[in-house]
Enzyme design. Structure first.
Site, mmCIF file in Angstrom:
data_model
loop_
_atom_site.group_PDB
_atom_site.id
_atom_site.type_symbol
_atom_site.label_atom_id
_atom_site.label_comp_id
_atom_site.label_asym_id
_atom_site.label_seq_id
_atom_site.Cartn_x
_atom_site.Cartn_y
_atom_site.Cartn_z
ATOM 1 N N HIS A 34 0.852 -1.191 0.000
ATOM 2 C CA HIS A 34 0.000 0.000 0.000
ATOM 3 C C HIS A 34 0.882 1.233 0.000
ATOM 4 C CE1 HIS A 34 -4.191 -1.598 1.184
ATOM 5 N NE2 HIS A 34 -3.520 -2.497 0.511
ATOM 6 N N TYR A 53 -9.379 5.732 6.846
ATOM 7 C CA TYR A 53 -9.631 6.086 8.247
ATOM 8 C C TYR A 53 -10.609 7.264 8.217
ATOM 9 C CZ TYR A 53 -5.463 3.432 9.797
ATOM 10 O OH TYR A 53 -4.544 2.451 10.076
ATOM 11 N N PRO A 89 -5.222 0.666 18.555
ATOM 12 C CA PRO A 89 -4.920 0.140 17.223
ATOM 13 C C PRO A 89 -4.919 1.180 16.097
ATOM 14 C CG PRO A 89 -7.123 -0.517 17.909
ATOM 15 C CD PRO A 89 -6.489 0.140 19.088
ATOM 16 N N LYS A 114 0.299 0.048 15.144
ATOM 17 C CA LYS A 114 1.681 -0.033 15.611
ATOM 18 C C LYS A 114 2.026 -1.245 16.495
ATOM 19 C CE LYS A 114 3.331 3.536 13.608
ATOM 20 N NZ LYS A 114 3.453 3.059 12.248
ATOM 21 N N TYR A 146 3.462 6.695 9.941
ATOM 22 C CA TYR A 146 2.625 5.546 9.597
ATOM 23 C C TYR A 146 3.456 4.427 8.959
ATOM 24 C CZ TYR A 146 -1.570 2.950 8.450
ATOM 25 O OH TYR A 146 -2.534 1.974 8.404
HETATM 26 P P1 FAD Z 1 0.621 -11.648 21.552
HETATM 27 O O1 FAD Z 1 0.314 -11.717 20.115
HETATM 28 O O2 FAD Z 1 -0.496 -11.393 22.482
HETATM 29 O O3 FAD Z 1 1.339 -13.009 21.953
HETATM 30 C C1 FAD Z 1 1.585 -13.360 23.303
HETATM 31 C C2 FAD Z 1 1.531 -14.868 23.429
HETATM 32 O O4 FAD Z 1 1.838 -15.242 24.758
HETATM 33 C C3 FAD Z 1 0.150 -15.418 23.130
HETATM 34 O O5 FAD Z 1 0.234 -16.397 22.143
HETATM 35 C C4 FAD Z 1 -0.325 -15.957 24.474
HETATM 36 O O6 FAD Z 1 -1.164 -17.096 24.322
HETATM 37 C C5 FAD Z 1 0.987 -16.293 25.150
HETATM 38 N N1 FAD Z 1 0.905 -16.300 26.610
HETATM 39 C C6 FAD Z 1 0.175 -15.491 27.435
HETATM 40 N N2 FAD Z 1 0.364 -15.810 28.718
HETATM 41 C C7 FAD Z 1 1.231 -16.863 28.727
HETATM 42 C C8 FAD Z 1 1.793 -17.636 29.764
HETATM 43 N N3 FAD Z 1 1.510 -17.421 31.081
HETATM 44 N N4 FAD Z 1 2.624 -18.654 29.436
HETATM 45 C C9 FAD Z 1 2.945 -18.882 28.125
HETATM 46 N N5 FAD Z 1 2.427 -18.172 27.094
HETATM 47 C C10 FAD Z 1 1.580 -17.167 27.398
HETATM 48 N N6 FAD Z 1 -0.726 -4.100 15.466
HETATM 49 C C11 FAD Z 1 -0.150 -3.596 14.337
HETATM 50 O O7 FAD Z 1 1.084 -3.431 14.290
HETATM 51 N N7 FAD Z 1 -0.874 -3.255 13.211
HETATM 52 C C12 FAD Z 1 -2.222 -3.388 13.211
HETATM 53 O O8 FAD Z 1 -2.844 -3.131 12.173
HETATM 54 C C13 FAD Z 1 -2.875 -3.859 14.413
HETATM 55 N N8 FAD Z 1 -4.210 -4.027 14.463
HETATM 56 C C14 FAD Z 1 -4.782 -4.624 15.552
HETATM 57 C C15 FAD Z 1 -6.143 -4.808 15.532
HETATM 58 C C16 FAD Z 1 -6.762 -5.427 16.609
HETATM 59 C C17 FAD Z 1 -8.251 -5.602 16.571
HETATM 60 C C18 FAD Z 1 -5.996 -5.889 17.733
HETATM 61 C C19 FAD Z 1 -6.651 -6.609 18.887
HETATM 62 C C20 FAD Z 1 -4.622 -5.699 17.751
HETATM 63 C C21 FAD Z 1 -4.007 -5.056 16.675
HETATM 64 N N9 FAD Z 1 -2.632 -4.846 16.651
HETATM 65 C C22 FAD Z 1 -2.054 -4.261 15.540
HETATM 66 C C23 FAD Z 1 -1.800 -5.234 17.803
HETATM 67 C C24 FAD Z 1 -1.067 -6.584 17.617
HETATM 68 O O9 FAD Z 1 -1.986 -7.599 17.312
HETATM 69 C C25 FAD Z 1 -0.277 -6.930 18.892
HETATM 70 O O10 FAD Z 1 0.487 -5.808 19.266
HETATM 71 C C26 FAD Z 1 0.643 -8.161 18.697
HETATM 72 O O11 FAD Z 1 -0.096 -9.349 18.677
HETATM 73 C C27 FAD Z 1 1.705 -8.252 19.804
HETATM 74 O O12 FAD Z 1 2.434 -9.448 19.704
HETATM 75 P P2 FAD Z 1 3.009 -10.158 21.007
HETATM 76 O O13 FAD Z 1 3.709 -11.376 20.513
HETATM 77 O O14 FAD Z 1 3.736 -9.180 21.825
HETATM 78 O O15 FAD Z 1 1.728 -10.558 21.860
HETATM 79 C C1 DHB Z 2 -6.057 -2.957 10.589
HETATM 80 C C2 DHB Z 2 -6.036 -2.764 11.943
HETATM 81 C C3 DHB Z 2 -5.626 -1.558 12.429
HETATM 82 O O1 DHB Z 2 -5.584 -1.342 13.755
HETATM 83 C C4 DHB Z 2 -5.261 -0.503 11.598
HETATM 84 O O2 DHB Z 2 -4.892 0.680 12.113
HETATM 85 C C5 DHB Z 2 -5.274 -0.720 10.244
HETATM 86 C C6 DHB Z 2 -5.676 -1.949 9.733
HETATM 87 C C7 DHB Z 2 -6.502 -4.273 10.047
HETATM 88 O O3 DHB Z 2 -6.906 -5.128 10.852
HETATM 89 O O4 DHB Z 2 -6.461 -4.461 8.835
#
Ligand code: FAD
Ligand code: DHB
Length: 395
Positions: A77, A205, A297, A301, A390
């Site tokens: 994009h 957005y 979100p 980021k 962004y």
């Molecule tokens: P997680 O993905 O949460 O992974 C942590 C892992 O640890 C999980 O698998 C969990 O099961 C495991 N765990 C938890 N507790 C324990 C334990 N006690 N023992 C062992 N394992 C454990 N980010 C972006 O950059 N761009 C986007 O567009 C964006 N959109 C989003 C939209 C939505 C609706 C949501 C909810 C989030 C969005 N995010 C986005 C955020 C992004 O999904 C998270 O920041 C990302 O998943 C972080 O990764 P992580 O590995 O730190 O945590």
């Molecule tokens: C998506 C999620 C976001 O939080 C965002 O800022 C842009 C796109 C997505 O799920 O596609």
């Protein structure tokens, strides 16, 4: 599954994007690790989350040999659109920064990471329960857990807490050292996935007097949409009809006229908040990703910060094992937090600019928001700053 080692260099708690990528980056630099993940693989792979990969995150994945499918199936994009007062502003990333983002679902990325972990022969213990850390600030840390009812213990040099928002590894940083910073936003996002063609080939957005809306996508026939809801809403409050009606009303007419609706295949409600826990290191424990910080979100980021944290952490750990020099480990927390706070600022700015806040009518804040957007619509410098953040600040 093969026998779990009783000793390793780094135990990684959490097998989400942060933990999985960390294990792979360490493996590529000859550092051994074991990942302990609470959930099953299917569970982790079913969570529909992020969609936007920053330019630098894409480059990191490519350099690590993890981007073949993303480059084949993801969508480059070169800009996004902001909608306001029935007008659309195209922010042209390529022209303003020479960079772009990639739209590629976190679910897909997670699958790629798991496949690479299997190919590399890295041990990922799933359904690891009751993970507990011992002697985190002493000389011989250990991690205990149970799997299939059997108690296990792994001794290690370092522990990486990559266990997401509900982190328990974080609790091993004493209250006397830990500081938390929080901003709660008084609304939620309701997200819907539908097997319909996306309304636009770039993200939109939208700031509307009734609330925020976002149009995103996963592929030519899979759309991802979000609308702002009230703080106490649950998915039960948002049957498909209400969701589509709300989304339509919040988009410029030229866009809503071509919106194709259909039954939802997934729906979620996600709260909006910023939360940072400092420092990211205590003794032999390092935090990375959502375990250490959450951003709303709006700026896309969260996943990207998980990636930049583990790039820094892998560099620091590999540097230590290669030379015995601990400087990188000592600097990890400050280095990662400096980038985190810039993303917190940008996510706060996007959230504040694009949402309707309760009590906001024609008051001072609404005027400021309108002025912020008018400025952006008229200033290339304003647009360049938005684009620069962004697509992602340099690592
Ligand atoms: P997680 O993905 O949460 O992974 C942590 C892992 O640890 C999980 O698998 C969990 O099961 C495991 N765990 C938890 N507790 C324990 C334990 N006690 N023992 C062992 N394992 C454990 N980010 C972006 O950059 N761009 C986007 O567009 C964006 N959109 C989003 C939209 C939505 C609706 C949501 C909810 C989030 C969005 N995010 C986005 C955020 C992004 O999904 C998270 O920041 C990302 O998943 C972080 O990764 P992580 O590995 O730190 O945590
Ligand atoms: C998506 C999620 C976001 O939080 C965002 O800022 C842009 C796109 C997505 O799920 O596609």
């Amino acid at each position: 599954m093969s026998e779990i080692a009783k000793k390793t260099q780094v135990v990684i708690v959490g097998g989400g994007p942060a933990g999985s990528l960390l294990a792979l980056l360490l493996h590529q630099q000859d550092v051994e690790s074991v990942i302990l993940e609470l959930r099953s693989r299917d569970h982790v792979l079913e969570r529909v989350r992020a969609g936007v990969i920053e330019y630098g995150s894409g480059a990191t994945l490519r350099e690590a040999g993890l981007a073949a499918r993303m480059d084949r199936e993801g969508f480059v994009h070169e800009g996004v659109n902001l909608a306001f007062s029935d007008r659309l502003l195209h922010i042209d990333f390529e022209r303003l920064t020479g960079k772009h983002v990639i739209v590629y679902g976190q679910t897909q990325l997670q699958r790629d990471l798991y496949d690479a972990i299997d190919r590399a022969g890295i041990t990922l213990v799933d359904e690891a329960e009751g993970v507990d850390l011992h002697d985190v600030d002493g000389g011989s840390p250990r991690v205990t857990f149970s799997q299939d009812g059997a108690e296990r213990e792994i001794t290690c040099d370092y522990i990486a807490g990559c266990d997401g928002v509900h982190s328990t590894t974080r609790d091993h940083i004493p209250d006397s050292i830990r500081q938390t910073f929080e901003r709660l936003y008084p609304f939620v996002w309701v997200g819907l996935l539908s097997e319909t063609p996306p309304v636009s080939d770039e993200l939109i957005y939208a700031n509307h007097p009734d609330g925020f809306a976002l149009c995103s996508m996963r592929n030519e026939n899979l759309s991802r949409y979000y609308v702002q809801g009230s703080a106490e809403d649950t998915t039960d409050d948002w049957p498909d009809d209400r969701f589509w009606e709300t989304l339509k009303a919040r988009l410029p007419r030229a866009v809503s006229d071509r919106l194709v609706t259909g039954p939802s295949v997934e729906k979620l409600v996600t709260p909006l908040r910023s939360w940072v826990s400092e420092p990211l290191r205590h003794g032999r424990l390092f935090l990375a990703g959502d375990a250490a910080h959450i951003v709303p979100p709006t700026g896309a980021k969260g996943l990207n910060l998980a990636i930049s944290d583990v790039v820094y952490l892998a560099e620091a750990l590999a540097g230590f094992y290669a030379t015995g020099d601990e400087t990188g480990l000592e600097e990890y927390s400050d280095r990662a937090l400096a980038r985190v706070w810039k993303a917190v600022r940008f996510s706060w700015w996007m959230t504040s600019t694009m949402h309707r806040f309760p009590g906001m009518s024609n008051d001072f804040d609404r005027r400021l928001q309108k002025t912020e957007l008018e400025y952006l619509f008229s200033s290339e410098n304003g647009q360049r700053s938005m684009a620069e953040n962004y697509v992602g600040l340099p690592l």
